[in-house]
Enzyme design. Structure first.
Site, PDB file in Angstrom:
ATOM      1  N   LYS A 117       7.261   3.006   4.899  1.00 44.72           N
ATOM      2  CA  LYS A 117       7.454   3.809   3.685  1.00 44.72           C
ATOM      3  C   LYS A 117       8.931   3.930   3.339  1.00 44.72           C
ATOM      4  CE  LYS A 117       3.030   5.688   3.212  1.00 44.72           C
ATOM      5  NZ  LYS A 117       2.056   6.732   3.328  1.00 44.72           N
ATOM      6  N   LYS A 199      -4.139  -4.021   3.995  1.00 41.11           N
ATOM      7  CA  LYS A 199      -5.228  -3.035   4.027  1.00 41.11           C
ATOM      8  C   LYS A 199      -5.554  -2.550   2.619  1.00 41.11           C
ATOM      9  CE  LYS A 199      -4.015   1.768   4.757  1.00 41.11           C
ATOM     10  NZ  LYS A 199      -3.999   2.996   5.496  1.00 41.11           N
ATOM     11  N   LYS A 202      -5.396   3.361  -0.956  1.00 43.77           N
ATOM     12  CA  LYS A 202      -5.619   4.300  -2.051  1.00 43.77           C
ATOM     13  C   LYS A 202      -4.562   4.202  -3.121  1.00 43.77           C
ATOM     14  CE  LYS A 202      -6.775   8.473   0.336  1.00 43.77           C
ATOM     15  NZ  LYS A 202      -5.490   8.882   0.902  1.00 43.77           N
TER      16      LYS A 202
HETATM   17  P1  AMP Z   1      -5.341   7.296   3.852  1.00 51.71           P
HETATM   18  O1  AMP Z   1      -6.072   6.612   2.742  1.00 51.71           O
HETATM   19  O2  AMP Z   1      -4.193   6.488   4.347  1.00 51.71           O
HETATM   20  O3  AMP Z   1      -5.020   8.740   3.576  1.00 51.71           O
HETATM   21  O4  AMP Z   1      -6.364   7.320   5.062  1.00 51.71           O
HETATM   22  C1  AMP Z   1      -7.462   8.201   5.215  1.00 51.71           C
HETATM   23  C2  AMP Z   1      -8.331   7.716   6.360  1.00 51.71           C
HETATM   24  O5  AMP Z   1      -8.969   6.483   5.997  1.00 51.71           O
HETATM   25  C3  AMP Z   1      -7.561   7.422   7.646  1.00 51.71           C
HETATM   26  O6  AMP Z   1      -8.358   7.757   8.745  1.00 51.71           O
HETATM   27  C4  AMP Z   1      -7.347   5.929   7.602  1.00 51.71           C
HETATM   28  O7  AMP Z   1      -7.185   5.370   8.875  1.00 51.71           O
HETATM   29  C5  AMP Z   1      -8.615   5.452   6.918  1.00 51.71           C
HETATM   30  N1  AMP Z   1      -8.366   4.246   6.129  1.00 51.71           N
HETATM   31  C6  AMP Z   1      -7.519   4.147   5.067  1.00 51.71           C
HETATM   32  N2  AMP Z   1      -7.546   2.916   4.534  1.00 51.71           N
HETATM   33  C7  AMP Z   1      -8.428   2.206   5.281  1.00 51.71           C
HETATM   34  C8  AMP Z   1      -8.894   0.864   5.239  1.00 51.71           C
HETATM   35  N3  AMP Z   1      -8.467   0.007   4.321  1.00 51.71           N
HETATM   36  N4  AMP Z   1      -9.797   0.466   6.154  1.00 51.71           N
HETATM   37  C9  AMP Z   1     -10.251   1.330   7.086  1.00 51.71           C
HETATM   38  N5  AMP Z   1      -9.855   2.602   7.185  1.00 51.71           N
HETATM   39  C10 AMP Z   1      -8.961   3.053   6.303  1.00 51.71           C
END
Ligand code: AMP
Ligand code: TRP
Length: 334
Positions: A117, A199, A202
């Site tokens: 980041k 990955k 969001k």
């Molecule tokens: P975030 O979107 O980074 O706030 O992540 C929220 C949760 O979703 C966390 O537990 C991440 O590890 C999981 N997560 C986010 N993106 C992915 C992805 N592309 N594949 C699997 N798990 C994800």
């Protein structure tokens, strides 16, 4: 009877809840919630975490509420789990300050997410970005958590949480439960549909890269049809076939079928037929979620009532841990 294990996890209310979040994290939250005899689950919208990047206030407020409704829509149940907003429980910020004093700058600076980041947002490497995993540690430790269901990308933060907790326990006396990560075997990393080596995120500005769990069926079909694959035509899970591997993983996760079984069926049918089947499986999995979401968003009063009730339950637990911490470090009682 053995004491139930406490499960804790959180999600930031930015962008949209993606299929990656759903498969990698939220479905495990659900699974754990349903094992009532064994687990006591606490899930949070971690809005304070989202402040490390600048948010548009009106949009932020709207997104946070929508996220809460999406969590209910996927089946998280306020009668079974505690569902609440991080910013409504002040102990998170308070414990973060204490834990900041138990975290070395070197450790925080070595976090992969911090480094990534910082590279991406060179003009805004703020203190919050560095302290982000410490706030996460506070979230987890406030509730004496045993298990933390997250995707693989959060494993390092969890290791730091454990180190901080052990350091504190060693300096005083056992105060915090030492948490363990809980990472799914398949689907721990769902990749972007536009760049299947990255990955699914969001915050990706490319709308075709991600599927939101409340996308309409046609949008889901279109995005999967456009998903980047390779120039062969064989459907199989193999090193280097990032796009196909990703679609196989998604298909397997939403259908419950094994990757081998799916590959056997579609191996020589061509990518178009395969993508169509993946799209249909995803649409069917998400359809009821979208329908429930729309009903919930039409009833703000109910939503607010559920939030307030979750906040109160979380506050009660967090209060207990924080006063224990304050007492141990020698702050004068109030
Ligand atoms: P975030 O979107 O980074 O706030 O992540 C929220 C949760 O979703 C966390 O537990 C991440 O590890 C999981 N997560 C986010 N993106 C992915 C992805 N592309 N594949 C699997 N798990 C994800
Ligand atoms: N940092 C996590 C992520 O980006 C979200 C999070 C914040 C979290 N606090 C948490 C996850 C506590 C599990 C437990 O995904």
């Amino acid at each position: 009877m053995e004491k139930k294990k406490t499960v804790y996890s959180g999600i930031q209310p930015t962008g949209c809840l993606t299929l990656g979040n759903y498969i990698g994290a939220i479905r495990n939250w659900l699974k754990l919630q349903e094992e009532l005899e064994e687990y006591f689950c606490i899930y949070s919208i971690v809005d304070l975490h989202a402040l490390t990047t600048r948010q548009n206030p009106a949009l932020f407020r709207k997104t946070a509420l929508s996220f809460f409704a999406q969590l209910l829509a996927v089946g998280l149940d306020p009668e079974k789990s505690i569902l609440y907003f991080q910013s409504h429980v002040p102990q998170h910020a308070e414990l973060t300050w204490v834990l900041n004093c138990f975290t070395y700058v070197g450790e925080a600076g070595r976090m992969t997410q911090f480094k990534e980041k910082s590279r991406k947002h060179k003009d805004n490497i703020n203190m919050g970005l560095m302290s982000y995993p410490v706030l996460m540690a506070a979230d987890i430790l406030l509730y004496q958590t045993d298990l933390v269901p997250v995707g693989i990308d959060q494993k390092q933060h969890l290791e730091l949480t454990r180190d901080i907790a052990m350091r504190f326990n060693a300096a005083y006396s056992p105060t915090f439960t030492i948490p363990q990560p809980y990472i799914p075997k398949t689907g721990a990393k769902i990749c972007s549909l536009s760049d299947p080596t990255a990955k699914m995120s969001k915050s990706d500005p490319d709308e075709n890269a991600t599927i939101s769990i409340i996308d309409p069926p046609q949008a889901i079909m279109n995005k999967i049809k456009r998903a980047v694959t390779d120039c062969e035509s064989v459907v199989e899970y193999r090193e280097g076939k990032h796009g196909i591997n990703n679609l196989l993983t998604i298909f397997s996760a939403v259908s419950g079928r094994s990757i081998e079984d799916i590959a056997d069926e579609y191996r020589n049918k061509g990518y178009a037929a395969f993508k169509n089947a993946v799209g249909e499986a995803v649409v069917e999995e998400l359809r009821p979620i979208r329908e429930r979401y729309e009903k919930l968003m039409a009833d703000k009063e109910y939503l607010m009532q559920v939030i307030r009730s979750g906040d109160e339950k979380a506050d009660r637990i967090a209060r207990r841990t924080l006063s224990k911490v304050y007492r141990k470090i020698g702050l004068v009682e109030r």
